[in-house]
Each structure stands twice: as C-alpha cells, then as structure tokens.
Design a protein around this motif. Structure first.
Motif, PDB file in Angstrom:
ATOM      1  N   SER A   1       0.820  -1.206   0.000  1.00 44.11           N
ATOM      2  CA  SER A   1       0.000   0.000   0.000  1.00 44.11           C
ATOM      3  C   SER A   1       0.856   1.260   0.000  1.00 44.11           C
ATOM      4  CB  SER A   1      -0.931   0.017   1.224  1.00 44.11           C
ATOM      5  OG  SER A   1      -0.186   0.203   2.420  1.00 44.11           O
TER       6      SER A   1
ATOM      7  N   HIS B   1     -15.195   4.199  -0.869  1.00 42.74           N
ATOM      8  CA  HIS B   1     -14.119   3.702  -0.006  1.00 42.74           C
ATOM      9  C   HIS B   1     -14.551   2.436   0.723  1.00 42.74           C
ATOM     10  CE1 HIS B   1     -10.923   3.562   2.934  1.00 42.74           C
ATOM     11  NE2 HIS B   1     -11.788   3.695   3.921  1.00 42.74           N
TER      12      HIS B   1
ATOM     13  N   THR C   1     -16.738   0.208  -0.146  1.00 46.40           N
ATOM     14  CA  THR C   1     -16.878  -0.920  -1.080  1.00 46.40           C
ATOM     15  C   THR C   1     -15.604  -1.173  -1.874  1.00 46.40           C
ATOM     16  OG1 THR C   1     -17.821   0.603  -2.715  1.00 46.40           O
ATOM     17  CG2 THR C   1     -19.368  -0.605  -1.310  1.00 46.40           C
ATOM     18  N   ARG C   2     -14.558  -0.387  -1.618  1.00 46.14           N
ATOM     19  CA  ARG C   2     -13.251  -0.537  -2.271  1.00 46.14           C
ATOM     20  C   ARG C   2     -13.363  -0.390  -3.788  1.00 46.14           C
ATOM     21  NH1 ARG C   2     -11.074  -5.694   1.425  1.00 46.14           N
ATOM     22  NH2 ARG C   2     -11.574  -4.704   3.432  1.00 46.14           N
ATOM     23  N   GLU C   3     -14.117   0.625  -4.208  1.00 46.52           N
ATOM     24  CA  GLU C   3     -14.320   0.905  -5.635  1.00 46.52           C
ATOM     25  C   GLU C   3     -13.660   2.224  -6.021  1.00 46.52           C
ATOM     26  OE1 GLU C   3     -15.577  -1.028  -7.773  1.00 46.52           O
ATOM     27  OE2 GLU C   3     -16.779  -2.501  -6.676  1.00 46.52           O
ATOM     28  N   THR C   4     -12.571   2.578  -5.374  1.00 44.27           N
ATOM     29  CA  THR C   4     -11.944   3.884  -5.612  1.00 44.27           C
ATOM     30  C   THR C   4     -11.144   3.936  -6.903  1.00 44.27           C
ATOM     31  OG1 THR C   4     -10.055   3.186  -4.267  1.00 44.27           O
ATOM     32  CG2 THR C   4     -11.816   4.392  -3.158  1.00 44.27           C
TER      33      THR C   4
ATOM     34  N   GLN D   1     -11.303   0.258   8.116  1.00 47.67           N
ATOM     35  CA  GLN D   1     -11.049  -1.046   7.508  1.00 47.67           C
ATOM     36  C   GLN D   1     -11.619  -1.169   6.093  1.00 47.67           C
ATOM     37  OE1 GLN D   1      -9.082  -3.262   8.680  1.00 47.67           O
ATOM     38  NE2 GLN D   1      -8.762  -2.324  10.685  1.00 47.67           N
ATOM     39  N   ALA D   2     -12.331  -0.145   5.608  1.00 53.30           N
ATOM     40  CA  ALA D   2     -12.934  -0.177   4.267  1.00 53.30           C
ATOM     41  C   ALA D   2     -13.838  -1.401   4.123  1.00 53.30           C
ATOM     42  CB  ALA D   2     -11.863  -0.163   3.185  1.00 53.30           C
TER      43      ALA D   2
ATOM     44  N   GLN E   1     -11.586  -7.488   7.027  1.00 55.99           N
ATOM     45  CA  GLN E   1     -10.430  -6.694   7.439  1.00 55.99           C
ATOM     46  C   GLN E   1      -9.144  -7.512   7.414  1.00 55.99           C
ATOM     47  OE1 GLN E   1     -11.095  -5.321  11.471  1.00 55.99           O
ATOM     48  NE2 GLN E   1     -11.711  -7.344  12.161  1.00 55.99           N
TER      49      GLN E   1
ATOM     50  N   THR F   1     -12.038 -12.583   0.838  1.00 59.71           N
ATOM     51  CA  THR F   1     -13.147 -12.118   0.004  1.00 59.71           C
ATOM     52  C   THR F   1     -14.400 -12.888   0.406  1.00 59.71           C
ATOM     53  OG1 THR F   1     -12.665 -13.758  -1.718  1.00 59.71           O
ATOM     54  CG2 THR F   1     -11.590 -11.600  -1.922  1.00 59.71           C
TER      55      THR F   1
ATOM     56  N   TYR G   1      -6.310   0.014   3.202  1.00 61.65           N
ATOM     57  CA  TYR G   1      -7.134   0.838   2.318  1.00 61.65           C
ATOM     58  C   TYR G   1      -7.317   2.259   2.852  1.00 61.65           C
ATOM     59  CZ  TYR G   1      -8.241  -3.570   0.068  1.00 61.65           C
ATOM     60  OH  TYR G   1      -8.150  -4.773  -0.587  1.00 61.65           O
TER      61      TYR G   1
END
Length: 685
Positions: free
Chosen positions: A52, A310, A312-315, A371-372, A393, A398, A495
C-alpha cells in the motif's frame, strides 16, 4: 562617529545572541528526543500493508516526514544564524582602536628618536606630497599625524600611557546596538524608524490577533469547525440507527466546503451505479428513491458517494479530481468521527446521560471507514450475528473465501481466532486456497489484533452499601494484549491512506434506557502520559484514604508497573441516581478494528437513603456528565464481543442474570474479558 560605527557593527552580534539563546537549547532537546525515540515498528508488517506504500520509508517519504513546519522553521533559523556568523567574521567593518605605538609600528615605550624615524618612514609612504591617493592622505592625517603628536608631546604621551587616550581620562560612553541609519533621526531615517516602531509594536500584534480571532471564531480547539459542531448536535437523535449515522456524518462543514465541479458529474453517476446497493434505497420504489437521492445538496451526494466508494473498495474508478477530494475526506474523517462521538455521549438527559445507540453507530462507522468494510457486510447473516464484515479486514479475504471456510463451521471471526496456528494455516491453505505467504499475512494481522480485559471496581469510600445521592468512585483497569507483544500499535488498514492510531471508548451504559452514564476515551500509544495520570490518581486516592507515605509509594509503583505491562487506569466519580435496580453494561469499543470490542454486564442496586444528611453530594458542574450507582454486581463467565446495533445483533439478554456474590463495604467489582479489544489513556467527555 567612531562610537556610532561601533554600535552599528555590534547590531549583528546582538541579533545573533537573541537567536542563539532559545535556539541552541531547543535544538539540543529536539535532537536528544529524536535519538532516544524508540525505533520499534508499530505498524502492520503484512505484504498488503507494505504494497500500500503507507509505511514505506522512501527518500521522499522521509523528506515529507521531516518537512514539518517546526523542522523547516528550525532549519531556516540555523541558516540565518550561519549567515550572521559569516557576516560578523568577514564582512563587518573592523573597529580600529587608536593605538599610537601600533600605528607608527614601534614598540610600547620606544624612544623619541625611534618614534621620529618611524614617522619619517611612514611620511614617505602616506604624505600627500609623496602619495596622491586620497585614502593615503586621510590615513596620514587621521592616524599617523595624530599618533606622532600624541607620542612627541609630553603631556599627550603621559595621558596615553596612564589612561589609554592622549586627551586624558575619558568618561563612560553608552551605546545601542542598532544599525547606523536607525540612529540618524533626521530626514528619511526618522521616517524609517517610525515605520519600524509602528509595524513591530502595533501592526504586527494586531495582525496576529486578527488572524487568531478569525480562526478561533471558525474552529474549535480540536480544529473542527463550529458549524460542524452545531450540525452534529442538531441532527444527533437518541434513536439514531447506525445506518443513519452516515447521513449526519457527511454534514460536516469541512465536507460541505469541498467544491462540487460540473466535470465530476459523469464520474459520480458511474460511482452511483457501483455503490447503489449501499445507499439504503427502497427497492420497491427505486426510481423515486434515486430521484430523491439526487435532489439532495450536491455536496451531500458527492460526500456520501465517495465514502461509499471507499467502503466498497471501488476507488479505482475515481477521476484524478475526485481522488484528491476523496483523500481530503478520509484525512478529515478521524477528527470528525471523534467529534461526532462526543455529540452522541454529551449530557442530554436531566440526569446528565448521553445516548448509547448513536454512540455505538458512530464507532461502527469509524471501524468500517478505517477497515474499508461496507456497512451491509455487518448485518447478521449465514448463522453469524456479526455478519461477514470482520473477516474482510483480514488480508486476502473475500466473500468467496468466507463461504468456503464457513462450510468448515468457521462462521465468525472468533471461531477463526480460537483455532491453533497450525489448524488455521491448514484451513487457509487447503480450504481457502491461500498460498503460504498469504497465510502468513493473515497470521501477522491476527497477532496485531488487540485483546482486552476489563477490571472494574465501584466503591463508596468509608460507607457500607450504596444509597441515593452517594458519590461512587469507579476504577477501571483496561489491559491490552497482542499476540506479537506490542502494546501501542497502528491498526492493519491498507485501504486507509493515512496513519491512524487506535482509540478505545469505555462506556458504562443502560441499554434499556439508552443512557450512557460514563464515557472516556482511552489510548495505548502514549505510555508516558498514562504513567503520569495513573500515578497522580493513585496518589490522590491513597492520600484521601489516610495511607502512609510507604503505602502510597508501593501503590504508585504497582500502578506504574501495570501501565508498562499494557494496562490503563480509568477513574471517575459520579452520583448515583434514585433508588432501584440498574442493569448496566460496560463497553470497551475500538474505533479501528471490527470484532475487537469487549462488553460485560453489571447489576447495581441503589438503596433508599437512611443516613442522616446527604453524604458526598456534589454540584452538577463537578460531575463528569455521567451517573452511576450500584450495590451488587454480577460477573459473567463469558461475554459476547458484539454489541447491540443494526449490524451486530446480540442474542444474549443480560437482564435476567443474578449476582454471584454479595457486595461488602459498599463496593462493586467486575472483571470482563474479551478475545480481542483495546484500551488506553483517558479523556473525560
């Protein structure tokens, strides 16, 4: 003239001295602190956090960490000092003292003949008839002729030998180390000095005062805008569901000031499609719900979509301009969430209690942002009351991986933590399909997760039983443990783009009435502050009970040892309410980890007042905005790590439990343990 030249030359030395007096010791202290600072890595060492780039110590990162206002100001001041030293040494005009023997080049006490020979020799070099140079003429007249006259005239020579001056004893001369142009009050120099005095003594203080007042009128001491406080206080409701906390959070004035550009409209439309399932839209009236969503203030729409992106981790779908706004939102989030928490637990009821339900919702939102993890992932599902959010987290986890391990009856995070490392590795490699390195990453993060235990004691000093109006003293030792041995640490949050310290909230609340009796923030990173606070609290407590000096020293030493071992002391005094039985719950909630919270049940009984007078009554302004009371406490063998909320359903009912032991001398004691949790310092709210 010579005196004024000397004063002007001393001005740089005067400025250098003023700068060096505070700068040198401050620099030494700063360097000593940097040298003694612990080099222990308190951040996660898994490969996901490494890639990261958040903790990577590149040269640019080091420069960025060094380039603080304090450090840059320090470097600039040292550069100025170096320039002054160079100027004083090489550029400043040398003040020549009048020394006749030295000017003529003869030894002190030379005879008249030697003096005359030296004068003739210098006359050949500097006399105007021999040397047409104007500088030579000036030197001959001002120095050589005067030196010869001072040494050949008997009276002048005697005065010089006695008093160091041809004219005899000289009076004391005082001067000021200022530049020459400031000492000439006539003409333009007077105006310059006047402007300087007005600027330094009037304009500069007024400018600083205006800047300070304008900033203080806009921001609080925590650098949160006053408008944000007003909005949070107004929109905070006692029955606010955790799913609705987001609606209050995004109304911060800091977020509303982020510009909404026309060029962002297309990107926001695409983002809406990606996160639509997280927006709490009624599927039965989806078109109306969508239209209603887009009719909100454009800033509210943009803020919620970016935060949901953020979670949903779709950034990756964000445009460069939205990426900048997105990072700004996350940078402000921890500060604003803490302020939102304070608005939830601030005294609202006549008894001075806060609200439990919105407080839990704020902590859940904070955990999800760090933790997104989507808020929907925390709803009860698949036989788990906490949902599958806690698993997300962990690195490489997944939804498909969670489904695979659930077939092996690992349905909660606690089930995974309770397994032995070998069993866990076998599960992840053979069932989930992880590689050895991925399995090691999971183990690294599990060792970073905090586990907490709470030891709470409530006492009425010097009395038996707890009666209406009594002042009860609560001691809570919160002990943190990690598998890797660290105490203070930064959470695994690959994240979240910024470093974030773990904070914990200790709440003593009545879940039935939705009242928060006691609330304190705890932090485990600052050990020195925790030692000072615990030592002072224990010392005052022992002195109040009449303990001897030796007993006080022993108690303070024990407290310091507990703090160094990973415990934090939380103390609070509160006035118990009216007669009755109170089923309370103590929560220790972590704002950074999901599933690392602890809670325990406490049953308190307040008796009718039978003593004469009202012992220990205090004014409302002396209370920490919290009330508590109790005579009996029950200790549970096992506590669920989950607390009641929309996303984590608690199936246990603490209300029906009975106390296991009677309480003596008006005290109540309870120990609560959690498989993972946190605690720390203390900060009353």
């Amino acid at each position: 003239m010579a005196a004024s030249e000397e004063n002007s030359a001393l001005f740089p030395i005067f400025i250098l001295t003023l700068m060096a007096l505070p700068l040198v010791p401050y620099t030494i202290v700063k360097l000593c602190r940097a040298a003694t600072k612990k080099a222990t890595n308190i951040n996660c060492q898994c490969s996901v956090c490494f890639h990261s780039g958040k903790y990577r110590k590149s040269i640019f990162k080091r420069i960025s960490n060094f380039s603080t206002y304090s450090n840059l100001t320090l470097v600039l001041l040292w550069i100025v000092m170096a320039v002054l030293v160079y100027y004083i040494k090489h550029i400043s005009t040398e003040i020549q003292m009048f020394e006749p023997f030295s000017i003529l080049g003869v030894e002190t006490g030379a005879s008249d003949s030697e003096i005359k020979k030296a004068y003739r020799r210098l006359s050949i070099l500097y006399h105007p008839d021999k040397n047409p140079d104007p500088e030579a003429h000036k030197y001959f007249v001002d120095y050589i002729s005067k030196a010869y006259q001072a040494l050949t005239d008997p009276v002048s020579r005697e005065n010089f030998e006695k008093y160091g001056h041809p004219d005899g004893r000289q009076g004391l001369q005082m001067g000021i180390a200022l530049p020459q142009f400031l000492l000439n009050i006539d003409g333009a120099s007077g105006g310059i000095m006047l402007i300087g005095i007005v600027g330094v003594c009037i304009i500069l203080p007024l400018t600083i005062a205006v800047i300070y007042l304008s900033r203080s009128s806009k921001y609080t001491g925590n650098f949160v805008m006053h408008q944000t406080i007003y909005a949070y206080y107004h929109f905070m409701k006692p029955s606010l569901a955790p799913s609705k906390v987001m609606d209050v959070f995004i109304r911060a004035a800091e977020y509303m000031e982020i510009p909404v550009r026309r060029t962002d409209e297309e990107s926001l439309q695409k983002l809406f499609v990606l996160v639509r399932s997280e927006l709490n839209l009624d599927p039965r009236n989806i078109r109306q719900e969508q239209a209603k969503f887009w009719k909100q203030h454009p800033a509210l729409v943009k803020n919620e979509l970016l935060i949901q992106a953020h979670l949903t981790r779709e950034t990756a779908a964000l445009s460069p301009s939205l990426q900048h706004d997105f990072k700004q939102i996350l940078a402000l989030a921890p500060r604003l969430l803490e302020e939102l928490m304070k608005m939830a637990i601030i005294p609202r009821t006549p008894q001075g209690h806060g609200w439990l339900r919105p407080a839990i919702g704020v902590v859940e939102l904070s955990q999800s942002i760090i933790q997104a993890v989507p808020l929907s992932a925390r709803k009860a599902a698949g036989g788990s009351s906490e949902g599958y959010g806690p698993f997300l987290q962990l690195p490489h986890f997944t939804e498909s991986v969670i489904k695979k391990i659930s077939r092996k009856k690992v349905r909660t995070l606690q089930d995974l933590l309770d397994m032995k490392p070998q069993e866990r590795e076998e599960l992840l490699t053979k069932v989930a399909g992880f590689s050895a390195n991925e399995s090691q990453d999971v183990e690294t993060v599990i060792e970073m997760m905090p586990s907490i235990s709470i030891d709470i004691t409530c006492e009425t000093e010097g009395e038996e039983g707890i009666q209406e109006g009594d002042i009860v003293t609560m001691h809570a030792w919160i002990t943190l443990h990690r598998g890797n041995g660290l105490i203070g640490a930064l959470p695994h949050a690959p994240y979240f783009p910024l470093e974030k310290e773990e904070n914990f909230w200790l709440l003593l609340a009545d879940s039935l009435s939705n009242d928060v009796w006691i609330s304190q923030k705890v932090n485990f990173v600052d050990e020195a502050t925790a030692i000072i606070a615990a030592s002072k609290a224990i010392q005052e407590l022992k002195e109040g009970s009449g303990a001897s000096a030796n007993e006080i020293n022993v108690a303070v030493k024990e407290a310091i040892d507990r703090v160094k071992a990973g415990s934090r002391l939380v103390m609070s005094k509160f006035q118990v309410p009216a007669e009755g039985n109170y089923n309370l719950t103590s929560y220790c909630l972590c704002d950074s980890w999901i599933g690392c919270d602890a809670k325990s049940s406490i049953k308190l009984k307040v008796l009718r007042r039978s003593r004469v007078g009202t012992r220990g009554m205090v004014g409302a302004d002396e209370l920490p905005a919290l009330d508590d009371g109790g005579d009996e406490v029950e200790e549970e063998d096992e506590y669920d790590d989950d607390y009641e909320s929309e996303y984590s359903e608690d199936d246990e009912d603490f209300k029906g439990k009975e106390a296991n032991e009677a309480v003596a001398n008006g005290s109540a004691h309870v120990r609560g343990d959690s498989s993972s949790s946190d605690g720390s310092g203390s900060e009353d709210n």
